[in-house]
Structures are given as structure tokens and as C-alpha cells.
Scaffold this motif. Sequence first.
Motif, PDB file in Angstrom:
ATOM      1  N   GLN A  74      44.954  57.597  16.385  1.00  0.00           N
ATOM      2  CA  GLN A  74      45.492  57.927  15.060  1.00  0.00           C
ATOM      3  C   GLN A  74      44.379  57.903  14.010  1.00  0.00           C
ATOM      4  OE1 GLN A  74      48.646  58.933  14.164  1.00  0.00           O
ATOM      5  NE2 GLN A  74      47.683  59.351  12.224  1.00  0.00           N
ATOM      6  N   ARG A  75      43.506  56.914  14.090  1.00  0.00           N
ATOM      7  CA  ARG A  75      42.391  56.847  13.138  1.00  0.00           C
ATOM      8  C   ARG A  75      41.459  58.041  13.325  1.00  0.00           C
ATOM      9  NH1 ARG A  75      39.116  52.558  14.000  1.00  0.00           N
ATOM     10  NH2 ARG A  75      40.068  52.007  15.968  1.00  0.00           N
ATOM     11  N   ALA A  76      41.228  58.429  14.573  1.00  0.00           N
ATOM     12  CA  ALA A  76      40.374  59.586  14.852  1.00  0.00           C
ATOM     13  C   ALA A  76      41.004  60.863  14.303  1.00  0.00           C
ATOM     14  CB  ALA A  76      40.142  59.714  16.355  1.00  0.00           C
ATOM     15  N   ARG A  77      42.308  60.977  14.452  1.00  0.00           N
ATOM     16  CA  ARG A  77      42.997  62.198  14.004  1.00  0.00           C
ATOM     17  C   ARG A  77      42.827  62.417  12.514  1.00  0.00           C
ATOM     18  NH1 ARG A  77      43.348  66.525  13.251  1.00  0.00           N
ATOM     19  NH2 ARG A  77      45.147  67.885  13.400  1.00  0.00           N
ATOM     20  N   LEU A  78      42.806  61.341  11.760  1.00  0.00           N
ATOM     21  CA  LEU A  78      42.648  61.457  10.304  1.00  0.00           C
ATOM     22  C   LEU A  78      41.302  62.058   9.911  1.00  0.00           C
ATOM     23  CD1 LEU A  78      44.193  58.045   9.239  1.00  0.00           C
ATOM     24  CD2 LEU A  78      45.233  60.314   9.000  1.00  0.00           C
TER      25      LEU A  78
ATOM     26  N   MET B 283      35.222  53.948  12.230  1.00  0.00           N
ATOM     27  CA  MET B 283      35.178  55.218  12.938  1.00  0.00           C
ATOM     28  C   MET B 283      34.690  56.287  11.972  1.00  0.00           C
ATOM     29  SD  MET B 283      38.087  57.228  15.140  1.00  0.00           S
ATOM     30  CE  MET B 283      38.048  55.965  16.388  1.00  0.00           C
ATOM     31  N   ASN B 284      33.880  57.197  12.485  1.00  0.00           N
ATOM     32  CA  ASN B 284      33.403  58.327  11.689  1.00  0.00           C
ATOM     33  C   ASN B 284      33.745  59.625  12.434  1.00  0.00           C
ATOM     34  OD1 ASN B 284      31.406  58.788  13.684  1.00  0.00           O
ATOM     35  ND2 ASN B 284      30.011  57.384  12.691  1.00  0.00           N
ATOM     36  N   LYS B 285      33.386  60.754  11.845  1.00  0.00           N
ATOM     37  CA  LYS B 285      33.743  62.052  12.425  1.00  0.00           C
ATOM     38  C   LYS B 285      33.166  62.219  13.833  1.00  0.00           C
ATOM     39  CE  LYS B 285      33.755  66.964  11.534  1.00  0.00           C
ATOM     40  NZ  LYS B 285      32.715  67.923  11.758  1.00  0.00           N
ATOM     41  N   THR B 286      31.936  61.762  14.024  1.00  0.00           N
ATOM     42  CA  THR B 286      31.303  61.891  15.337  1.00  0.00           C
ATOM     43  C   THR B 286      32.056  61.092  16.400  1.00  0.00           C
ATOM     44  OG1 THR B 286      29.151  62.263  14.312  1.00  0.00           O
ATOM     45  CG2 THR B 286      29.151  61.561  16.609  1.00  0.00           C
TER      46      THR B 286
ATOM     47  N   GLN C 117      38.695  71.572  15.127  1.00  0.00           N
ATOM     48  CA  GLN C 117      40.120  71.850  14.999  1.00  0.00           C
ATOM     49  C   GLN C 117      40.816  71.722  16.356  1.00  0.00           C
ATOM     50  OE1 GLN C 117      41.188  75.721  13.476  1.00  0.00           O
ATOM     51  NE2 GLN C 117      43.087  74.926  12.650  1.00  0.00           N
ATOM     52  N   PHE C 118      40.209  72.241  17.393  1.00  0.00           N
ATOM     53  CA  PHE C 118      40.760  72.137  18.742  1.00  0.00           C
ATOM     54  C   PHE C 118      40.821  70.673  19.183  1.00  0.00           C
ATOM     55  CE2 PHE C 118      40.462  72.462  23.417  1.00  0.00           C
ATOM     56  CZ  PHE C 118      41.566  73.257  23.650  1.00  0.00           C
ATOM     57  N   LEU C 119      39.794  69.906  18.841  1.00  0.00           N
ATOM     58  CA  LEU C 119      39.790  68.483  19.165  1.00  0.00           C
ATOM     59  C   LEU C 119      40.961  67.773  18.485  1.00  0.00           C
ATOM     60  CD1 LEU C 119      35.953  67.771  18.969  1.00  0.00           C
ATOM     61  CD2 LEU C 119      37.358  68.073  21.029  1.00  0.00           C
ATOM     62  N   GLY C 120      41.271  68.196  17.270  1.00  0.00           N
ATOM     63  CA  GLY C 120      42.440  67.648  16.577  1.00  0.00           C
ATOM     64  C   GLY C 120      43.722  67.961  17.325  1.00  0.00           C
ATOM     65  N   PHE C 121      43.823  69.180  17.878  1.00  0.00           N
ATOM     66  CA  PHE C 121      45.006  69.546  18.665  1.00  0.00           C
ATOM     67  C   PHE C 121      45.157  68.621  19.876  1.00  0.00           C
ATOM     68  CE2 PHE C 121      44.320  74.268  17.385  1.00  0.00           C
ATOM     69  CZ  PHE C 121      44.903  74.042  16.155  1.00  0.00           C
ATOM     70  N   LEU C 122      44.023  68.287  20.496  1.00  0.00           N
ATOM     71  CA  LEU C 122      44.067  67.399  21.654  1.00  0.00           C
ATOM     72  C   LEU C 122      44.661  66.041  21.279  1.00  0.00           C
ATOM     73  CD1 LEU C 122      40.585  68.231  23.146  1.00  0.00           C
ATOM     74  CD2 LEU C 122      42.751  68.485  24.359  1.00  0.00           C
TER      75      LEU C 122
END
Length: 92
Positions: free
Chosen positions: A77-81, A1-4, A46-51
Amino acid sequence: MNKTSAEALAAQVLGWLAGDDERLMSFLGMTGAEVGDLRHRANDPQFLGFLIDFLLQDEQALIEFCDRTNTPYDAPQRARLLLPGGDLPNWT
């Protein structure tokens, strides 16, 4: 997984929440956001992290989201990191 792909997964969470009025209202209440903010902030990492944080706080919601979207249970969880605020400090 990457940031995108992490951002794409968070966008899926937003779409899933939009289909569940009760959870969406809970998210809005917790974040102080308004319905109009959703479209405007959908590209804000940042908002995506809140989601994803919101999703991760409720195991039943996490399971429902993953089952509905055919997402591995550990993917949020991996995406959140990878999103702002997701990296945990190493206190050792």
C-alpha cells in the motif's frame, strides 16, 4: 520507502505472479496485457502500479505475497502511493 523501492517491490510482485499461472492469467485478463508485454513494460511505473493494484484487491494474495517475500503487510500500500495513479485525492 521511496519511488525506487516502490518500483522494486512492484517488480517483486511481477516475479511472484509469474510463478502462479492462475493469478497471472487473471492479471493479464484484467489489464488486457499479453505475456509478451510483461518484460517490455516491467520498467513502466504506471504498469508497476497496476501490478500492485492487482495484489491489493485480493487480501489472500497480499498475505501470500508478503509472507513469501518477507515483506511487511503495509509495504504494498505504501509503495502504491508512490507510483502513478496511487495518490488519492483529498475530498475534504
